[in-house]
Write a protein that holds these residues in place. Sequence first.
Motif, mmCIF file in Angstrom:
data_model
loop_
_atom_site.group_PDB
_atom_site.id
_atom_site.type_symbol
_atom_site.label_atom_id
_atom_site.label_comp_id
_atom_site.label_asym_id
_atom_site.label_seq_id
_atom_site.Cartn_x
_atom_site.Cartn_y
_atom_site.Cartn_z
ATOM 1 N N ILE A 28 -8.245 3.290 -7.495
ATOM 2 C CA ILE A 28 -7.581 1.771 -7.602
ATOM 3 C C ILE A 28 -8.303 1.095 -8.583
ATOM 4 O O ILE A 28 -9.471 0.912 -8.703
ATOM 5 C CB ILE A 28 -7.823 1.365 -6.180
ATOM 6 C CG1 ILE A 28 -6.885 2.073 -5.178
ATOM 7 C CG2 ILE A 28 -7.395 -0.230 -6.508
ATOM 8 C CD1 ILE A 28 -6.948 1.497 -3.705
ATOM 9 N N ARG A 29 -7.462 0.506 -9.349
ATOM 10 C CA ARG A 29 -7.810 -0.593 -10.488
ATOM 11 C C ARG A 29 -7.935 -1.849 -10.101
ATOM 12 O O ARG A 29 -7.103 -2.553 -9.210
ATOM 13 C CB ARG A 29 -6.837 -0.467 -11.665
ATOM 14 C CG ARG A 29 -7.272 -1.229 -12.829
ATOM 15 C CD ARG A 29 -6.112 -1.315 -13.890
ATOM 16 N NE ARG A 29 -6.636 -2.033 -15.108
ATOM 17 C CZ ARG A 29 -6.250 -3.563 -14.972
ATOM 18 N NH1 ARG A 29 -5.607 -4.204 -14.048
ATOM 19 N NH2 ARG A 29 -6.427 -4.159 -15.932
ATOM 20 N N VAL A 30 -9.046 -2.305 -10.249
ATOM 21 C CA VAL A 30 -9.544 -3.868 -9.970
ATOM 22 C C VAL A 30 -8.972 -4.774 -11.157
ATOM 23 O O VAL A 30 -9.307 -4.504 -12.302
ATOM 24 C CB VAL A 30 -11.009 -3.920 -9.792
ATOM 25 C CG1 VAL A 30 -11.261 -5.552 -9.406
ATOM 26 C CG2 VAL A 30 -11.596 -3.034 -8.613
ATOM 27 N N SER A 31 -8.381 -5.815 -10.502
ATOM 28 C CA SER A 31 -7.825 -6.833 -11.545
ATOM 29 C C SER A 31 -8.844 -7.926 -11.866
ATOM 30 O O SER A 31 -10.106 -7.954 -11.349
ATOM 31 C CB SER A 31 -6.623 -7.611 -10.897
ATOM 32 O OG SER A 31 -5.655 -6.896 -10.292
ATOM 33 N N LEU A 255 -13.179 -0.737 -1.396
ATOM 34 C CA LEU A 255 -14.411 0.066 -0.902
ATOM 35 C C LEU A 255 -14.061 -0.033 0.580
ATOM 36 O O LEU A 255 -14.361 1.087 1.221
ATOM 37 C CB LEU A 255 -15.674 -0.528 -1.278
ATOM 38 C CG LEU A 255 -16.137 -0.457 -2.792
ATOM 39 C CD1 LEU A 255 -17.251 -0.939 -3.309
ATOM 40 C CD2 LEU A 255 -16.064 0.977 -3.108
ATOM 41 N N LEU A 256 -14.079 -1.195 1.152
ATOM 42 C CA LEU A 256 -13.941 -1.177 2.473
ATOM 43 C C LEU A 256 -12.674 -0.431 3.071
ATOM 44 O O LEU A 256 -12.458 0.038 4.275
ATOM 45 C CB LEU A 256 -13.876 -2.756 3.056
ATOM 46 C CG LEU A 256 -15.439 -3.085 2.835
ATOM 47 C CD1 LEU A 256 -15.120 -4.930 3.245
ATOM 48 C CD2 LEU A 256 -16.059 -2.686 4.135
ATOM 49 N N ALA A 257 -11.705 -0.406 2.468
ATOM 50 C CA ALA A 257 -10.298 0.342 2.764
ATOM 51 C C ALA A 257 -10.633 1.762 2.664
ATOM 52 O O ALA A 257 -10.201 2.404 3.595
ATOM 53 C CB ALA A 257 -9.042 -0.129 1.697
ATOM 54 N N ALA A 258 -11.354 2.318 1.920
ATOM 55 C CA ALA A 258 -11.925 3.622 1.904
ATOM 56 C C ALA A 258 -12.461 3.994 3.266
ATOM 57 O O ALA A 258 -12.472 5.098 3.508
ATOM 58 C CB ALA A 258 -12.663 3.973 0.669
ATOM 59 N N ALA A 259 -13.672 3.006 3.303
ATOM 60 C CA ALA A 259 -14.404 3.258 4.628
ATOM 61 C C ALA A 259 -13.750 3.312 5.733
ATOM 62 O O ALA A 259 -13.967 4.156 6.658
ATOM 63 C CB ALA A 259 -15.765 2.212 4.574
ATOM 64 N N ILE A 260 -12.599 2.527 5.853
ATOM 65 C CA ILE A 260 -12.092 2.295 7.178
ATOM 66 C C ILE A 260 -11.229 3.408 7.368
ATOM 67 O O ILE A 260 -10.838 3.811 8.625
ATOM 68 C CB ILE A 260 -11.575 0.871 7.569
ATOM 69 C CG1 ILE A 260 -11.256 0.571 8.869
ATOM 70 C CG2 ILE A 260 -10.079 1.029 6.523
ATOM 71 C CD1 ILE A 260 -10.769 -0.851 9.069
ATOM 72 N N GLY A 418 0.729 -2.348 -3.570
ATOM 73 C CA GLY A 418 1.317 -1.321 -4.518
ATOM 74 C C GLY A 418 0.001 -0.423 -4.860
ATOM 75 O O GLY A 418 -0.007 0.702 -5.230
ATOM 76 N N LYS A 419 -1.294 -1.088 -4.968
ATOM 77 C CA LYS A 419 -2.493 -0.434 -5.352
ATOM 78 C C LYS A 419 -2.708 0.669 -4.468
ATOM 79 O O LYS A 419 -3.344 1.671 -4.485
ATOM 80 C CB LYS A 419 -3.478 -1.364 -5.475
ATOM 81 C CG LYS A 419 -3.106 -2.192 -6.770
ATOM 82 C CD LYS A 419 -4.330 -3.211 -7.194
ATOM 83 C CE LYS A 419 -4.364 -3.889 -8.437
ATOM 84 N NZ LYS A 419 -5.240 -4.840 -8.908
ATOM 85 N N LEU A 420 -2.621 0.208 -2.935
ATOM 86 C CA LEU A 420 -3.087 0.803 -1.951
ATOM 87 C C LEU A 420 -2.086 2.020 -1.774
ATOM 88 O O LEU A 420 -2.449 3.242 -1.449
ATOM 89 C CB LEU A 420 -3.173 0.125 -0.493
ATOM 90 C CG LEU A 420 -4.332 -0.866 -0.377
ATOM 91 C CD1 LEU A 420 -4.341 -1.725 0.596
ATOM 92 C CD2 LEU A 420 -5.795 0.005 -0.457
ATOM 93 N N ASN A 421 -0.741 1.828 -1.885
ATOM 94 C CA ASN A 421 0.246 2.951 -1.731
ATOM 95 C C ASN A 421 -0.230 4.136 -2.957
ATOM 96 O O ASN A 421 0.056 5.228 -2.841
ATOM 97 C CB ASN A 421 1.735 2.271 -2.065
ATOM 98 C CG ASN A 421 2.121 1.728 -0.723
ATOM 99 O OD1 ASN A 421 1.664 1.900 0.402
ATOM 100 N ND2 ASN A 421 3.173 0.910 -0.803
ATOM 101 N N GLY A 422 -0.597 3.609 -4.106
ATOM 102 C CA GLY A 422 -1.022 4.494 -5.197
ATOM 103 C C GLY A 422 -2.006 5.349 -4.865
ATOM 104 O O GLY A 422 -2.138 6.515 -5.350
ATOM 105 N N ALA A 423 -2.681 5.062 -3.890
ATOM 106 C CA ALA A 423 -3.913 5.817 -3.518
ATOM 107 C C ALA A 423 -3.560 6.593 -2.078
ATOM 108 O O ALA A 423 -4.502 7.062 -1.550
ATOM 109 C CB ALA A 423 -4.850 5.023 -3.160
ATOM 110 N N GLY A 424 -2.401 6.495 -1.578
ATOM 111 C CA GLY A 424 -1.941 7.359 -0.357
ATOM 112 C C GLY A 424 -1.688 6.535 0.906
ATOM 113 O O GLY A 424 -1.397 7.041 1.692
ATOM 114 N N ALA A 425 -1.842 5.272 0.819
ATOM 115 C CA ALA A 425 -1.449 4.480 1.990
ATOM 116 C C ALA A 425 0.026 4.293 2.163
ATOM 117 O O ALA A 425 0.725 4.766 1.160
ATOM 118 C CB ALA A 425 -1.950 3.025 1.775
ATOM 119 N N ALA A 426 0.694 4.057 3.338
ATOM 120 C CA ALA A 426 2.047 3.811 3.492
ATOM 121 C C ALA A 426 2.395 2.409 4.032
ATOM 122 O O ALA A 426 2.211 1.853 5.423
ATOM 123 C CB ALA A 426 2.451 4.900 4.816
#
Length: 433
Positions: A28-31, A255-260, A418-426
């Motif tokens: 995920i790219r950080v702005s 990072l917390l999204a990955a951890a949770i 959009g960023k989370l969906n690009g990494a596999g979220a729904a």
Amino acid sequence: MTYTIVPPQKILNPQLEIAGGHALSGEIRVSGAKNSALVLMAACLLTRDPIRLRNIPPLTDITAMGEILAALGVQVIRQGEAIELNGDHINQSTAPYELVNSLRASFFCIGPLLARTGMAKMPLPGGCQIGSRPVVEHVKGLKALGAQVTIDHGVVTAVVPGQGHRLRGGRIHLDCPSVGATETLMMAAALADGETTIDNAAQEPEVVDLAGLLIAMGARVRGAGTQTITIVGVDRLHGTDYAVIPDRIEAGTYLLAAAITRSHLRVAPVIPEHLGAVITKLEEAGCRIENDGIGLTLRADHVRAVDLRTQPFPGFPTDLQAPFMSLLATAEGTSVITENIFENRLQHVAELQRMGASIRMKGNTAFVEGVSRLSGAPVQGTDLRASAAMVLAGLAAEGITTVQGLEYLDRGYADLEGKLNGAGAAIRRTSAS
């Protein structure tokens, strides 16, 4: 006067629908950092020359600051992730109340506007309702630089008396290391006559970023990032081209999204030193983090309870307290979270409880007993970071979570779904019925 900027996607009464249980992967790219970009935009008031800022995130707060600067006479032109600001024709010393009331960061303008023109009138600011954030430190510091400051009917008026309308250097001791006050006074002192010392200054990376811009404009600043900052005023500042630092709070959120979600995810670009306390707590919770100097890769299989206390930088950031609480609601064991910065920044507790979190409150402390699962539910974001916490909880919950209050979320996260969906979220942005 030209003002063009692209706001986030417009949907009437928007909400996010999140289908939980999807692992994240990839990168995920950080702005650019919102809290840095806002103050750097205000710094354009210090010079007649054009300032070009790069890595500017497309956020509603950025839009609001652009509108405030345009109302003061600044030419504001947005081109992709860059923004050009030309303050050659400032024609107002008063910012419109209706604009300032929606954005606390607008109060930053009082320092550079006063230093440049000798007068500034700013309504007391608004923004997220997360507790008392008085401007007394700003006012005290401006007075120490020779300004006459009055507050009447909700408007702060600052005037530099005498001929020349130039502030004078002085010694300022902040009773608390306020980021906003530190930045306001740095900008005011940059054009003052003589040397200014700010003691008990904020040490946040955003303060260092402002110093970087001011130095690039010809200012003489040393000590940014320490408790004592010294500014030697100059007669004029010039234009420059400058890139905003990556957003450490956005990076921490991902990072917390990955951890949770117990996932394997890379987050970049990141300045790892800006996230030292967060990385320490994530590792203490059982996450494995690889630092390649440009990005951070997190792997999480099992998460255990940790205790944390919010503190000014380099301590644990208050802006990640709510998202971290979502993670700890799913950890093994009981965590103790103490909020020391803002007294109203635990409003997300009730919403997490709606999703099945086991949290007990006592004053400014939350006792979080991890549960085996969260359940999707309709929840409301009560401020910017609480909204992010709801999204993270939704990623881990069983079933569908709907998050409302996106007016807060869009203030600080560029295309979060959009960023989370690009990494596999729904996640789907829809109009609430």
